[in-house]
Design a protein around this motif. Structure first.
Motif, PDB file in Angstrom:
ATOM      1  N   ASP A  99      73.469 -83.315  35.801  1.00  0.00           N
ATOM      2  CA  ASP A  99      74.379 -84.301  36.381  1.00  0.00           C
ATOM      3  C   ASP A  99      73.642 -85.384  37.162  1.00  0.00           C
ATOM      4  O   ASP A  99      74.184 -86.468  37.400  1.00  0.00           O
ATOM      5  N   GLN A 152      78.045 -79.280  27.935  1.00  0.00           N
ATOM      6  CA  GLN A 152      77.827 -80.106  29.113  1.00  0.00           C
ATOM      7  C   GLN A 152      77.145 -81.419  28.732  1.00  0.00           C
ATOM      8  O   GLN A 152      77.487 -82.491  29.251  1.00  0.00           O
ATOM      9  N   LYS A 188      77.346 -83.138  25.968  1.00  0.00           N
ATOM     10  CA  LYS A 188      78.312 -84.060  25.369  1.00  0.00           C
ATOM     11  C   LYS A 188      79.236 -84.642  26.433  1.00  0.00           C
ATOM     12  O   LYS A 188      79.574 -85.829  26.393  1.00  0.00           O
ATOM     13  N   LYS A 189      79.625 -83.825  27.368  1.00  0.00           N
ATOM     14  CA  LYS A 189      80.486 -84.305  28.453  1.00  0.00           C
ATOM     15  C   LYS A 189      79.795 -85.378  29.285  1.00  0.00           C
ATOM     16  O   LYS A 189      80.412 -86.355  29.715  1.00  0.00           O
TER      17      LYS A 189
END
Length: 274
Positions: free
Chosen positions: A225, A252, A254-255
Motif C-alpha cells: 500500500d 491485493q 489488482k486492487k
C-alpha cells in the motif's frame, strides 16, 4: 534485485558500448567527464499503471513473452536485442546498478577503491559511497549513455536504498535523496524514463522525480500500500514476489493497480503473472 539478500548491482561504461558495434560513440562520457548529452528529441516514456511486463536479467533472452514491457540487463543485451523487442511492440527498460559495484562488469576498474564499501550479500558486489558524486556522476552518466545508445526507453537503477543497509559508509537519508534525484536527472537528460527501485520510505519526496516504480516483495513484507502514490499519480508499479505464489498476492495487487508477477531469484525466463 532479490531483496531477500539485499539488492543487485551493475554500474557504468560506454567503453563497453564504444567497443561494440551496437552503440555510437558520441557523447559517451567514457573519459570520465560528465558531458551533457544532446537534448532528447522528444518526451521520455512514462508508463501507466496496469502494463504487463517481463523481467529477465539472466539466461538467453526470450523475446516472445506476450507482455507490453521488458526489463533487461544494460550490458548483457545488445542494441539489436532492444530493436527486436521494439519491433515486437514492447517498451524496453535498461537494468543498471547505480548504488553498488560488480567486479565482473567491463567498467569495474573505473571505480576507485575508496568508493567501494561492504558487500551487499551477493558474490562480487559491494555498496558504493553515494556521497561521492564527484566520482560517481560521470560513471553513472556513461552507463546511461550506453542505455540510450542501445535504444532503451527507460532505466531501472538498482541499489537505490543503501542508506538503510550496512554499507560501510555513514550514509544518511539526505545523502540518498540527493543521489537518487541526481540519477533521475541524468536519465531524463538522456531522454530516458526512470524508475524508483524499492526505497519505499522516500517515495513522498522522490515521486515527482521518477516515472514509475520497481518493487520486490512488498506483499511478503506487507507494504504494497505504500506504493499507492505512484498509481495515484498515473505511474506504473512493476512488482515481483519470489517466495509467495500469485494466489497470495494477486488479489491485493489488482486492487492497488500494481503490475505483479512471481519470479525466481535468478530472474531468468520463468514468470507467473497475476
Amino acid at each position: 534485485m532479490r531483496r531477500a539478500l539485499l539488492l543487485l548491482a551493475p554500474l557504468l561504461l560506454l567503453a563497453a558500448c564504444t567497443s561494440s558495434p551496437d552503440g555510437p560513440d558520441e557523447g559517451d562520457g567514457a573519459d570520465g567527464g560528465s558531458t551533457r548529452p544532446p537534448a532528447p528529441s522528444g518526451p521520455h516514456w512514462k508508463p501507466k499503471p496496469g502494463l504487463t511486463w517481463q523481467w529477465q536479467l539472466k539466461g538467453t533472452l526470450d523475446a516472445t513473452v506476450d507482455v507490453q514491457v521488458y526489463d533487461i540487463d544494460a550490458f548483457d543485451q545488445s542494441a539489436a536485442a532492444v530493436a527486436d523487442l521494439h519491433r515486437r511492440g514492447r517498451k524496453v527498460i535498461c537494468y543498471v546498478s547505480t548504488g553498488a559495484w560488480e567486479n565482473w562488469r567491463p567498467d569495474a576498474a573505473r571505480f576507485p577503491k575508496d568508493v567501494l564499501g561492504k558487500g551487499n550479500g551477493w558474490d562480487g558486489e559491494r555498496w558504493l559511497d553515494i556521497r561521492r558524486t564527484d566520482v560517481l556522476e560521470p560513471l553513472v552518466a556513461a552507463r546511461l549513455d550506453m542505455c540510450r545508445a542501445k535504444g532503451f526507453d527507460a532505466v531501472e537503477p538498482d541499489n537505490m536504498d543503501g542508506y538503510r543497509n550496512d554499507t560501510g559508509f555513514p550514509l544518511k537519508a539526505a545523502d540518498q535523496l540527493r543521489y537518487n534525484e541526481l540519477v533521475a536527472r541524468l536519465a531524463h537528460d538522456r531522454g530516458l524514463g526512470v524508475g524508483l527501485k524499492n526505497d519505499l520510505d522516500q517515495i513522498p519526496p522522490l515521486l515527482a522525480h521518477f516515472d514509475f516504480a520497481v518493487n520486490e516483495q512488498c506483499a511478503q513484507y506487507h507494504e504494497c500500500d505504500r506504493l499507492t502514490p505512484f498509481v495515484a499519480a498515473g505511474k506504473a508499479v512493476f512488482h515481483v514476489e519470489y517466495e509467495l505464489p500469485p494466489a497470495r498476492f494477486c488479489a491485493q495487487s489488482k486492487k492497488l493497480g500494481l503490475s505483479s508477477m512471481a519470479k525466481k531469484y535468478d530472474l531468468q525466463v520463468w514468470r507467473d503473472p497475476c
